[in-house]
Design an enzyme around this catalytic site. Sequence first.
Site, mmCIF file in Angstrom:
data_model
loop_
_atom_site.group_PDB
_atom_site.id
_atom_site.type_symbol
_atom_site.label_atom_id
_atom_site.label_comp_id
_atom_site.label_asym_id
_atom_site.label_seq_id
_atom_site.Cartn_x
_atom_site.Cartn_y
_atom_site.Cartn_z
ATOM 1 N N GLU A 4 -28.757 -4.098 -30.429
ATOM 2 C CA GLU A 4 -27.321 -3.827 -30.352
ATOM 3 C C GLU A 4 -26.899 -3.937 -28.891
ATOM 4 O OE1 GLU A 4 -24.034 -0.358 -31.389
ATOM 5 O OE2 GLU A 4 -25.920 0.169 -30.446
ATOM 6 N N ASP B 282 -33.705 2.020 -37.740
ATOM 7 C CA ASP B 282 -32.963 2.149 -36.495
ATOM 8 C C ASP B 282 -33.885 2.764 -35.457
ATOM 9 O OD1 ASP B 282 -30.334 2.164 -35.080
ATOM 10 O OD2 ASP B 282 -29.554 2.345 -37.124
ATOM 11 N N HIS C 169 -21.302 0.649 -39.353
ATOM 12 C CA HIS C 169 -20.931 2.064 -39.508
ATOM 13 C C HIS C 169 -20.114 2.605 -38.332
ATOM 14 C CE1 HIS C 169 -24.397 1.807 -36.974
ATOM 15 N NE2 HIS C 169 -24.187 3.031 -36.565
ATOM 16 N N ASP C 170 -19.844 1.783 -37.346
ATOM 17 C CA ASP C 170 -19.069 2.220 -36.175
ATOM 18 C C ASP C 170 -17.649 1.675 -36.179
ATOM 19 O OD1 ASP C 170 -21.271 3.592 -35.134
ATOM 20 O OD2 ASP C 170 -21.990 1.840 -34.038
ATOM 21 N N ASP D 198 -30.986 0.473 -31.196
ATOM 22 C CA ASP D 198 -29.711 1.123 -30.898
ATOM 23 C C ASP D 198 -29.392 1.073 -29.402
ATOM 24 O OD1 ASP D 198 -27.592 3.036 -31.902
ATOM 25 O OD2 ASP D 198 -28.510 4.304 -30.380
#
Length: 558
Positions: free
Chosen positions: A256, A98, A334-335, A207
């Site tokens: 993202e 990430d 994961h969000d 990210d």
Amino acid sequence: MTRKWWQDAVIYQVYLRSFNDSNNDGIGDLQGVIEKLPYIKSLGANTVWISPHYDSPMDDNGYDVRDFFKVSEDYGDLDDFKALLDSAHDQGIKIIIDLVLNHTSDEHPWFEAAKDPAHPKHEKYHDYYIWQPPKDMTDGVQTLPTNWRSWFGGPVWEYNALTHSYYLHIFSKKMPDLNWRNKNMIQDMMAMIQWWIDLGVDGFRVDASNHLEKNWDFPDAYPGYEHFSSLPKHHDYLKLLGEQLFFPNNLMTIGESGGASPKEALQYAGFDSKEFNMLIQFGHCWADIDDANHITPGKWAKGTINVPHIKQSLAHWINVFEDKGQNTLYWHNHDHPRVVSHYGSDTFKTHEISAKMLAYSLYLLPGTPIIYQGEEIGMTNVDYQQLNDFRDVEVYTEYANFIQLGATHEVAMQALRDRARDNARSPMQWDNTLHGGFSEYTPWMATNQNKDFINVRQQENDKNSILNTYRNLIALRKSEDLAFAKTQFYDLDHAQSFHYQSKGKYHTYVVISNFSDQTMVLNDLKITDDYTLYLSNTRAQERNVFKPYEARIYRKKH
Ligand code: GLC
Ligand code: CA
């Protein structure tokens, strides 16, 4: 165009903190990932994306980076990281990390200098962040520079007494936003990226990549997202990184970025573009928001699932990228809540069948799959009874918000159990022992008690399990080259069905799912007599009648 390695990759996303704890301190770690590489390989995945592993005060589980060159002590050290790279590479697995470019921790040395005029390096670093003076109102009162809302709730501005000004943070107040108009900051970031490339990483998930540019006129607007999301100039920054770092090194890069138009998506990740290889978009997520709920509003408002919306979004992105770029396929990360709880069912009776239905529905489509840890065994949302079982920084800001808007404690708790990011972050359920085989010590967040019957060990032994369904589908993707399948969706407006055709190398497949908890009657199955039933998640009783969550895959030879 010759294929690149990342085009037929299958990515497994590891949320480090919750994956596997090798030294029994209750926190997942890098050695824990090494131990499980054979498991990941057994799924058929050949790329692992790990969530931030950098040194961090862990306000947002590592997305708040304190030192980009250091591994968090929670996770190990640089030798462990190198061991992970070596071990993965030996097994034919690539590692992508990430890359957090939008902000740092407020404990990063740059910010320590930026916020304090007495710091010897203040002058250099002050401008690495985004500062604004208080706004003077006509009545002599001073207020926040703008009324913009942070993604985690509350204002985007935090006051810093030492400079008598506010710094911008579009996420938590411990995550000040970086100023991408500052050339020195960009140079420092590029050196850092180069350093990880030299160490041997195979790529990055970038990210919050569409937030790098802000509207420096700072107009009032609520929530004001358009002033810090997807502004045209952020492409200049990404292009610079792409041209100088990502593309020359043959890396896999995934940006993202929500809400992109087709044109912009190709600007990010079209084959002719030089920003990323792929894009993470969110069109199919949150297809069940109840706009009439003003007590737990926005993503927190659970309503009925709009199945056409999910299909249309997936079809849209496949179409946008067809022959022009590489699509990604994922249910959640994961969000988000756990997909089986969100779009399927986590009740005992329909849990397994709905998890398989979701797998059939997605994984015969073209693109690069990103499977989120635990999805492959149908892990569900958390069962927490106490507010302090939750760990996410966002939970606490939003809980206060709900109560203020008139929610009772129980209504607020239910919204959290349904929608909080922590749902996807509870410890991986390896077996049915005390902490689900994740650790022998009390984990940093509580293990879901359904580990007793939803766990890897139990599913390893069952050839029809969700886990083995995932394995079979991934193997099928490979043998049929489905990453490049030509697809056609049917009944896009149908409120229950999920119905499409995918052309593989040797066969044409037709997937028909009942994406609902009600019986579905579908008279017009898009199969001819030469199709045979290839896979199903339950025994079909009648050709045109589908039980809740029933799904079938038919196929015929070309
Ligand atoms: C991304 C991450 C999320 C994080 C945020 C801020 O959206 O996926 O987990 O909180 O960026 O870094
Ligand atoms: Ca540990």
